[in-house]
Design an enzyme around this catalytic site. Structure first.
Site, PDB file in Angstrom:
ATOM      1  N   ASP A   1      -0.389 -38.864  30.945  1.00  0.00           N
ATOM      2  CA  ASP A   1      -1.385 -37.794  30.872  1.00  0.00           C
ATOM      3  C   ASP A   1      -1.899 -37.468  32.269  1.00  0.00           C
ATOM      4  OD1 ASP A   1      -3.666 -36.182  30.414  1.00  0.00           O
ATOM      5  OD2 ASP A   1      -4.063 -37.170  28.499  1.00  0.00           O
TER       6      ASP A   1
ATOM      7  N   HIS B   1      -0.330 -34.799  28.572  1.00  0.00           N
ATOM      8  CA  HIS B   1      -1.430 -34.170  27.862  1.00  0.00           C
ATOM      9  C   HIS B   1      -0.927 -32.991  27.026  1.00  0.00           C
ATOM     10  CE1 HIS B   1      -5.845 -33.691  27.726  1.00  0.00           C
ATOM     11  NE2 HIS B   1      -5.610 -32.403  27.605  1.00  0.00           N
TER      12      HIS B   1
END
Length: 232
Positions: free
Chosen positions: A170, A201
């Site tokens: 992420d 993400h």
């Protein structure tokens, strides 16, 4: 069936819109769907519709209404992505949690079980954690929650089950933050963390280039099992 409803704030001094998707029959339970920084856009509405197809009453409150009502942005369009970041910077998260609590109160009692869950994405994932700690929600799920390391002091207040989906690559939640989350939350019997190796993400978004089909389906299946257990 879907519609837009108006919900009064907890103080009664204002009201905000929320998208509601209803199942064909009596809802098993209700679930508050907490937006990303892109507003209650087509992807969030699709999340609600899918939950309704699974028998839940799903409601997505417009949490940016104090800044700009009716925000719908596309993360794959760079100017809109930048607008979303600006909105996030101005957003009052404490007020947002109170609006989520108002949505919980609005739908509680509208289902067979009387229970209410919450599921959020990105900013909504962070808010799902806060909802678990600050409201009477019965079960919460956060996808790629941002900034949870700054909220870990609140974990003692989590009274009902919480699940977090954590992509290990992420770009907004680095390895140090992920480690802090695991170190603090893995021992907590109310909290379950699932890692998604090498994913970034937004992997479970409904539309757009961020989606990873296999991982999204895996995470969503875990969420479905979680809600089936805790909202019955």
């Amino acid at each position: 069936m879907s519609e837009t409803v108006s919900i009064s704030t907890l103080s009664g001094e204002g009201a905000f819109d929320a998208y509601v998707a209803r199942p064909a029959g009596d809802p098993k339970a209700a679930i508050v769907v907490i937006q990303e920084i892109f507003g209650v856009n087509a992807g969030i509405r699709r999340k609600c519709d899918r939950l309704a197809e699974d028998g839940y009453l799903a409601i997505a409150p417009d949490l940016f209404w104090r800044l700009e009502p009716g925000v719908e942005l596309d993360p794959d369009i760079e100017p809109e992505f930048q607008t979303a970041l600006e909105l996030m910077g101005k957003f009052n998260q404490d007020a947002g949690i109170r609006d989520i609590e108002a949505a919980i109160k609005y739908v509680r009692g509208m289902s067979q079980s009387g229970k209410v869950g919450a599921v959020g994405y990105c900013l909504g994932g962070r808010l799902a954690f806060m909802t678990a700690a600050r409201t009477d929600v019965d079960a919460s799920v956060g996808y790629y929650a941002v900034g949870v390391d700054n909220l870990l002091r609140e974990q003692h207040a989590i009274a009902h089950p919480l699940m977090l989906h954590v992509p290990t690559a992420d770009g907004f939640v680095g390895p140090d933050v992920q480690k802090a989350m695991h170190d603090a939350l893995d021992p907590n019997p109310k909290v379950t963390l699932h890692d998604y190796e090498g994913l970034d993400h937004g992997f479970a978004t409904e539309f757009g280039k961020r989606r990873d089909e296999d991982a999204a389906n895996l995470a969503d299946s875990r969420t479905a099992t979680f809600f089936a257990k805790h909202l019955a």
